[in-house]
Design an enzyme around this catalytic site. Structure first.
Site, mmCIF file in Angstrom:
data_model
loop_
_atom_site.group_PDB
_atom_site.id
_atom_site.type_symbol
_atom_site.label_atom_id
_atom_site.label_comp_id
_atom_site.label_asym_id
_atom_site.label_seq_id
_atom_site.Cartn_x
_atom_site.Cartn_y
_atom_site.Cartn_z
ATOM 1 N N LEU A 33 0.813 -1.214 0.000
ATOM 2 C CA LEU A 33 0.000 0.000 0.000
ATOM 3 C C LEU A 33 0.847 1.265 0.000
ATOM 4 O O LEU A 33 1.919 1.320 0.607
ATOM 5 C CB LEU A 33 -0.922 -0.021 1.225
ATOM 6 C CG LEU A 33 -1.837 -1.253 1.326
ATOM 7 C CD1 LEU A 33 -2.690 -1.167 2.601
ATOM 8 C CD2 LEU A 33 -2.730 -1.387 0.098
ATOM 9 N N HIS A 34 0.338 2.270 -0.698
ATOM 10 C CA HIS A 34 1.008 3.576 -0.776
ATOM 11 C C HIS A 34 -0.050 4.666 -0.605
ATOM 12 O O HIS A 34 -1.220 4.362 -0.290
ATOM 13 C CB HIS A 34 1.754 3.708 -2.104
ATOM 14 C CG HIS A 34 0.916 3.346 -3.307
ATOM 15 N ND1 HIS A 34 -0.176 4.091 -3.700
ATOM 16 C CD2 HIS A 34 0.978 2.295 -4.169
ATOM 17 C CE1 HIS A 34 -0.723 3.547 -4.773
ATOM 18 N NE2 HIS A 34 -0.057 2.436 -5.073
ATOM 19 N N HIS A 37 -3.533 4.256 -2.250
ATOM 20 C CA HIS A 37 -4.463 3.428 -1.475
ATOM 21 C C HIS A 37 -4.950 4.196 -0.232
ATOM 22 O O HIS A 37 -6.119 4.114 0.132
ATOM 23 C CB HIS A 37 -3.776 2.142 -1.001
ATOM 24 C CG HIS A 37 -3.245 1.266 -2.100
ATOM 25 N ND1 HIS A 37 -1.897 1.124 -2.354
ATOM 26 C CD2 HIS A 37 -3.865 0.479 -2.997
ATOM 27 C CE1 HIS A 37 -1.720 0.283 -3.354
ATOM 28 N NE2 HIS A 37 -2.892 -0.126 -3.771
ATOM 29 N N GLN A 153 -10.669 -0.093 -15.097
ATOM 30 C CA GLN A 153 -11.190 -0.939 -14.010
ATOM 31 C C GLN A 153 -12.398 -0.270 -13.346
ATOM 32 O O GLN A 153 -13.422 -0.919 -13.081
ATOM 33 C CB GLN A 153 -10.097 -1.182 -12.976
ATOM 34 C CG GLN A 153 -10.582 -1.831 -11.693
ATOM 35 C CD GLN A 153 -9.425 -2.213 -10.797
ATOM 36 O OE1 GLN A 153 -8.820 -3.263 -10.969
ATOM 37 N NE2 GLN A 153 -9.101 -1.363 -9.840
ATOM 38 N N LYS A 184 1.446 7.194 -8.438
ATOM 39 C CA LYS A 184 1.892 6.187 -7.457
ATOM 40 C C LYS A 184 1.348 4.819 -7.851
ATOM 41 O O LYS A 184 0.200 4.692 -8.264
ATOM 42 C CB LYS A 184 1.403 6.559 -6.061
ATOM 43 C CG LYS A 184 2.113 7.771 -5.524
ATOM 44 C CD LYS A 184 1.969 7.904 -4.034
ATOM 45 C CE LYS A 184 2.593 9.198 -3.570
ATOM 46 N NZ LYS A 184 3.830 9.003 -2.823
ATOM 47 N N SER A 185 2.217 3.819 -7.722
ATOM 48 C CA SER A 185 1.830 2.453 -8.068
ATOM 49 C C SER A 185 2.737 1.484 -7.323
ATOM 50 O O SER A 185 3.929 1.751 -7.143
ATOM 51 C CB SER A 185 2.004 2.244 -9.575
ATOM 52 O OG SER A 185 1.983 0.860 -9.878
#
Ligand code: AMP
Length: 281
Positions: A33-34, A37, A153, A184-185
């Site tokens: 998680l970043h 999230h 998605q 961010k990923s």
């Protein structure tokens, strides 16, 4: 914070929350998680009495040559972040808990899943729709939160919920970026230092597209050709797709409007990164 690994445990807690009239928010994730999230969790905890975060690297949404085995995992740090954000329950099942050995029921979708990421990952959205359906059935949320980072998605989940009359509100949340613009990923962790720099070409190309639209550009082909030429200046980058599609149907359109999705997937070395923006947002 409760950490549950079985469907039965989650059901027990969900049932008692429902009996007490508490609203439930679901944030489905694959972990590592970043702040992207975290932004979903923050919104969920603001809007719902109890928030469930699922952390599950869903095997059926990965193709045979994709990064299922190497996908980054760090459950300790993930659960610490969830606790800090006020999450009530983390659902962290094994694959065998989600998929019985004789599992054979899938949620499949036409059209919306066939373009963009669906064109290069033909079984991906079947995996996503199936796991999201299961998570919704398990946690019975009032609302479920998804990032605009994965724009297709989000569109697919919205369509599934509408088409199958699922009683849940789908909330889309804005893309969280690094200060230099990279979205961010969890997969950014794959990037070597020179690739991390090269990865900025995605947000640069989107910036070029955004500027053309801001200056009145409407022709999709013209915008796409400028964006592709920006990406082609980066030797470590290889385009999977750069497309302009209707923001709901995900079908290509010739002329951009408010709500149009401009999206791309680009390999930086061996790492496939995605990014996008919606015209007018
Ligand atoms: P993942 O763990 O990559 O499957 O992502 C779980 C959820 O977090 C999905 O709804 C993603 O769209 C969302 N998400 C991932 N990265 C970001 C980001 N940079 N900004 C906003 N949402 C994100």
């Amino acid at each position: 914070m409760i950490i549950a690994t079985t469907v039965a445990e989650v059901r027990e807690h969900v049932q008692s929350w429902k009996m007490n009239g508490l609203s439930i928010g679901l944030v489905p994730t694959m972990g590592f998680l970043h702040e992207g999230h975290a932004s979903l969790m923050e919104r969920a905890t603001r809007e719902c009495d109890r928030v469930v975060v699922s952390i599950f690297v869903n095997p059926i949404q990965f193709g045979p040559t994709e990064d299922l085995e190497s996908y980054p995992r760090d459950f300790e740090s993930d659960s610490a972040l969830c606790a800090e954000k006020g999450v009530a329950l983390v659902f962290h099942p094994e694959a065998t808990e989600m998929y019985a050995p004789d599992f054979c029921t899938y949620v499949d979708m036409d059209r919306v899943t066939k373009t963009l990421c669906g064109a290069s990952r033909p079984t991906h959205f079947r995996g996503v729709c199936t796991v999201v359906s299961k998570l919704i059935n398990i946690t019975k949320p009032d609302r479920s939160y998804f990032g605009q980072k994965d724009a297709q998605q989000l569109a697919v989940v919205r369509r599934m919920v509408r088409d199958l009359d699922m009683d849940v509100e789908i909330i889309g949340c804005p893309i969280v970026r690094e200060t230099d613009g990279l979205a961010k990923s969890s997969r950014n962790t794959y990037l070597r230092p020179e690739e991390r720099i090269a990865a900025l070409v995605l947000s640069r190309a989107l910036g070029a597209g955004r500027q053309m639209v801001a200056e009145g550009g409407r022709d999709s082909n013209e915008i796409l050709s400028v964006m592709r030429s920006v990406i082609d200046t980066e030797p470590l980058a290889r385009i999977d797709y750069v497309e302009i599609v209707d923001g709901v149907s995900m079908q290509p359109i010739e002329s951009v409007n408010t709500g149009t999705l401009i999206a791309m997937a680009v390999y930086i070395g061996r790492t496939r990164l995605i990014d996008n923006f919606i015209v007018g947002e």
